[in-house]
Motif scaffolding. Structure first.
Motif, short mmCIF file in Angstrom:
data_model
loop_
_atom_site.label_atom_id
_atom_site.label_comp_id
_atom_site.label_asym_id
_atom_site.label_seq_id
_atom_site.Cartn_x
_atom_site.Cartn_y
_atom_site.Cartn_z
N ALA A 17 -0.15 24.86 -9.85
CA ALA A 17 0.24 24.63 -8.45
C ALA A 17 0.17 23.15 -8.09
CB ALA A 17 -0.58 25.49 -7.49
N THR A 18 0.38 22.31 -9.09
CA THR A 18 0.42 20.86 -8.94
C THR A 18 1.66 20.37 -9.67
OG1 THR A 18 -0.97 20.65 -10.91
CG2 THR A 18 -2.11 20.62 -8.79
N PRO A 19 2.12 19.15 -9.42
CA PRO A 19 3.34 18.67 -10.09
C PRO A 19 3.23 18.70 -11.62
CG PRO A 19 2.76 17.23 -8.27
CD PRO A 19 1.60 18.17 -8.46
N LEU A 79 0.06 27.09 -17.04
CA LEU A 79 1.07 26.05 -17.27
C LEU A 79 0.96 25.02 -16.16
CD1 LEU A 79 2.23 28.64 -18.75
CD2 LEU A 79 4.44 27.53 -18.50
N ALA A 80 1.08 23.76 -16.53
CA ALA A 80 1.10 22.68 -15.54
C ALA A 80 2.38 22.78 -14.73
CB ALA A 80 1.02 21.33 -16.24
N GLY A 81 2.26 22.85 -13.41
CA GLY A 81 3.43 22.87 -12.56
C GLY A 81 3.27 23.77 -11.35
N ASN A 82 4.17 23.57 -10.40
CA ASN A 82 4.26 24.43 -9.22
C ASN A 82 5.61 25.12 -9.31
OD1 ASN A 82 4.72 25.61 -6.75
ND2 ASN A 82 3.75 23.96 -5.59
N GLU A 86 9.52 23.97 -8.68
CA GLU A 86 10.13 23.44 -9.90
C GLU A 86 10.15 24.54 -10.95
OE1 GLU A 86 7.69 20.25 -11.60
OE2 GLU A 86 5.89 21.24 -10.90
N LYS A 87 10.83 24.26 -12.04
CA LYS A 87 10.90 25.24 -13.13
C LYS A 87 10.06 24.75 -14.30
CE LYS A 87 15.33 26.98 -11.86
NZ LYS A 87 16.27 27.95 -12.21
N PRO A 88 9.53 25.69 -15.09
CA PRO A 88 8.82 25.27 -16.30
C PRO A 88 9.81 24.58 -17.24
CG PRO A 88 8.49 27.62 -15.85
CD PRO A 88 9.54 27.15 -14.92
N SER A 89 9.32 23.63 -18.01
CA SER A 89 10.17 22.93 -18.96
C SER A 89 10.46 23.83 -20.16
CB SER A 89 9.50 21.63 -19.43
OG SER A 89 8.38 21.91 -20.25
N GLY A 90 11.53 23.52 -20.87
CA GLY A 90 11.85 24.26 -22.10
C GLY A 90 10.70 24.25 -23.09
N GLY A 122 -5.02 43.44 -6.02
CA GLY A 122 -6.01 42.75 -5.19
C GLY A 122 -5.87 41.24 -5.15
N ALA A 123 -5.03 40.68 -5.99
CA ALA A 123 -4.85 39.22 -5.99
C ALA A 123 -4.04 38.80 -4.76
CB ALA A 123 -4.15 38.76 -7.26
N VAL A 124 -4.49 37.78 -4.10
CA VAL A 124 -3.80 37.24 -2.93
C VAL A 124 -3.41 35.80 -3.29
CG1 VAL A 124 -3.93 36.74 -0.47
CG2 VAL A 124 -5.19 38.68 -1.42
N THR A 125 -2.24 35.67 -3.90
CA THR A 125 -1.80 34.38 -4.41
C THR A 125 -0.30 34.41 -4.64
OG1 THR A 125 -2.10 32.75 -6.19
CG2 THR A 125 -2.27 35.08 -6.81
N LEU A 126 0.32 33.25 -4.73
CA LEU A 126 1.72 33.15 -5.13
C LEU A 126 1.85 32.78 -6.60
CD1 LEU A 126 3.18 31.29 -2.02
CD2 LEU A 126 3.26 33.74 -2.55
N CYS A 127 0.72 32.54 -7.25
CA CYS A 127 0.66 32.16 -8.66
C CYS A 127 1.19 33.30 -9.52
CB CYS A 127 -0.79 31.86 -9.01
SG CYS A 127 -1.13 31.48 -10.73
N PRO A 128 2.04 33.07 -10.46
CA PRO A 128 2.40 31.82 -11.12
C PRO A 128 3.68 31.17 -10.60
CG PRO A 128 3.22 33.58 -12.46
CD PRO A 128 2.56 34.21 -11.24
N GLY A 129 4.11 31.51 -9.41
CA GLY A 129 5.34 30.95 -8.88
C GLY A 129 6.55 31.77 -9.27
N GLU A 130 7.56 31.69 -8.44
CA GLU A 130 8.74 32.56 -8.60
C GLU A 130 9.47 32.36 -9.93
OE1 GLU A 130 12.87 33.53 -6.26
OE2 GLU A 130 11.24 32.57 -5.17
N SER A 131 9.73 31.12 -10.32
CA SER A 131 10.51 30.91 -11.54
C SER A 131 9.74 31.33 -12.80
CB SER A 131 11.02 29.48 -11.66
OG SER A 131 9.95 28.56 -11.73
N LEU A 132 8.43 31.12 -12.83
CA LEU A 132 7.65 31.55 -14.00
C LEU A 132 7.49 33.07 -14.00
CD1 LEU A 132 6.18 30.86 -16.58
CD2 LEU A 132 4.16 30.25 -15.21
#
Length: 141
Positions: A17-19, A79-82, A86-90, A122-132
């Protein structure tokens, strides 16, 4: 706490959840240690360029997923990223696929037990983000 191999039934995938470009293993570990967790929360960390860093030992319980007591039944991969912005790298996705396949074989984990953090009851989070999360869903099929 110890995590016996026979307890490992799931793999939980996370985002930092960081750049992606500026997030490092060392930075995340330092942040988690400062929170009082003693170590990085995850067992594996994949940097923006796809390098895999070992966090906790597979035999040590992580602190990555409190909901449903999942840290006591899973390994955490971050994985490093939000991935809402953004999208995960290849290279990250190639490393994630290799890591997941290796852990699934080693611990006999079926594809349906590879979860994004928000999929844990029970998890209250957006992790791991939509694209991942989209990638994880496709991986399971």
């Amino acid at each position: 706490m110890r995590l016996p191999p026979e307890n490992v039934k799931y793999i939980i995938v996370h985002q930092s959840a960081t750049p992606r470009i500026s997030t490092t293993f060392e930075g995340i570990k330092r942040y988690h240690v400062n929170l009082g967790w003693g170590n990085i929360a995850y067992h594996y960390f994949i940097s923006g360029d796809g390098r895999i860093k070992k966090g906790r030992s597979d035999r040590t319980q992580g602190t990555h997923t409190k909901a449903s007591g999942m840290s006591a039944r899973s390994l955490g991969v971050c994985l490093a990223g939000n991935f809402d912005t953004e999208k995960p790298s290849g290279p990250q996705l190639a490393s994630l696929k290799r890591t997941l396949r290796g852990l699934m074989a080693k611990y006999k984990i079926p594809p349906q037990n590879v979860l994004g953090h928000l999929e844990v009851t029970g998890a209250v989070t957006l992790c791991p983000g939509e694209s991942l999360l989209d990638w994880i869903d496709a991986f399971r099929k």
